[in-house]
Design a protein around this motif. Structure first.
Motif, short mmCIF file in Angstrom:
data_model
loop_
_atom_site.label_atom_id
_atom_site.label_comp_id
_atom_site.label_asym_id
_atom_site.label_seq_id
_atom_site.Cartn_x
_atom_site.Cartn_y
_atom_site.Cartn_z
N ASP A 123 2.00 -13.37 1.34
CA ASP A 123 1.82 -12.45 2.46
C ASP A 123 0.92 -11.30 2.04
O ASP A 123 1.21 -10.59 1.07
N GLY A 124 -0.17 -11.12 2.75
CA GLY A 124 -1.14 -10.08 2.41
C GLY A 124 -2.29 -10.56 1.55
O GLY A 124 -3.35 -9.97 1.54
N HIS B 199 -2.74 -10.24 -1.57
CA HIS B 199 -3.10 -9.01 -2.26
C HIS B 199 -3.67 -9.29 -3.65
O HIS B 199 -3.90 -10.45 -4.03
N SER C 71 3.92 -7.19 -1.95
CA SER C 71 3.84 -7.12 -0.49
C SER C 71 4.72 -6.02 0.05
O SER C 71 4.37 -5.34 1.03
N ARG D 221 3.48 -2.97 2.38
CA ARG D 221 4.07 -2.79 3.70
C ARG D 221 4.59 -1.36 3.87
O ARG D 221 4.39 -0.73 4.92
#
Length: 324
Positions: free
Chosen positions: A25-26, A28, A166, A170
């Motif tokens: 997610d992301g 990154h 993440s 966030r």
């Protein structure tokens, strides 16, 4: 990049792979390092580089939609950002409770060894898979010896003295610190949505036409006014975005709207993405429409200055304080 949704789509096409696996997610800086290492090892050994990820996110299945925090990226965004890292294949597996109940050895054998002809596996420092998260580095290394693949575990990426994650990203976004999230993401935080009809007050009452974006389950920054880049049909434009409820007009629902500078095209129904650069101020109720118009004009002037700086350009290097 080939995108597959089932392992059966790849059984006849891969005769040896280097794989990294995760939710990503992301996408990154930590995720990017995993993918870069996976692609490099694949090239060196003449293997296919594969990213394995899941949809829906396992947290949604295991905890329920209501208890799951908003995600940094949609599945479509995640795939685009993964593609930029250069893998040959991304396998997006449907995550179910049945999959969650699989023992690590069963998942590895069925999906990775038999499905992807796994030869090398690259994982993050805290990665664990399978029922009870028992498939940690030690167990995967043992399975590798039995089933014929190597396992490499990478150290975490450190930025600003802390691990890139993440959750950390966030938290920064939800507190409005979009600029500070950028070195962790390796890019500006981005939101996308379809332009839909709004209250039609931007041009007629304020003199600043806005594009209202329809959003669904998207992580949004803290309410306020932001300097952003707007991408329309592959072109980038300076813009200002407002996240909030428009208190001057007595609205109540949270919206995201953008005033794209020096832009006069009709884009209803188009997909627009916004890259959040800097938060300018909090949203507040003004005593009159005239006062709001004057403040928006000030915001636009400040936004132009911010977006014209070298550090605010899309694609400029955000990773100056990476420690590791």
């Amino acid at each position: 990049m080939i995108v597959a949704r089932t392992i059966d789509e790849l059984r006849e096409t891969i005769n040896g792979s280097c794989v990294t696996i995760g939710n990503f997610d992301g996408v990154h800086m930590g995720h990017q390092r995993l993918m870069a290492r996976t692609c490099a090892k694949a090239r060196k050994r003449g293997l296919i580089s594969v990213v394995v990820t899941f949809d829906p996110h396992p947290m949604t299945v295991l905890m329920g939609q209501q208890k799951t925090p908003p995600f940094i990226t949609s599945t479509a965004q995640r795939l685009r950002f993964i593609e930029r890292q250069g893998p040959n294949v991304t396998l997006v597996l449907e995550f179910t409770r049945q999959m969650a109940a699989l023992e690590p050895v069963d998942f590895v054998r069925r999906y990775l060894v038999e499905g992807l002809a796994l030869r090398e596996l690259v994982i993050g420092y805290d990665y664990a898979m399978g029922k009870g998260r028992k498939g940690n580095f030690e167990l995967l290394s043992t399975l590798g010896q039995e089933l014929g693949f190597g396992v490499e575990r990478l150290d975490p990426v450190i930025v600003g003295g802390a691990v890139v994650s993440s959750t950390r990203i966030r938290d920064l976004i939800q507190s409005g610190n979009v600029w500070d999230a950028r070195p962790l993401l390796g890019r500006f935080f981005e939101v996308e949505g379809e332009v839909v009809d709004g209250m039609k007050r931007g041009a007629s009452k304020l003199g600043f036409p806005t594009a209202n974006l329809r959003l669904s389950g998207t992580l949004l920054p803290k309410p306020g006014v932001y300097a952003v880049w707007a991408e329309v049909d592959g072109e980038l434009y300076q813009a200002m975005a407002n996240v909030g409820v428009n208190p001057t007009f007595g609205d109540t629902g949270l919206t995201l709207e953008a005033h794209i500078l020096d832009f006069d095209r009709n884009i209803y129904g188009r997909q627009v993405s916004l890259q959040f650069v800097q938060r300018l101020r909090s949203e507040r109720k003004f005593e009159s429409i005239e006062a709001l118009k004057a403040r928006i004009a000030d915001d636009v002037r400040l936004g132009r200055v911010i977006l014209s700086t070298a550090d605010a350009q899309p694609g400029s290097d955000p990773s100056g304080d990476e420690d590791k």
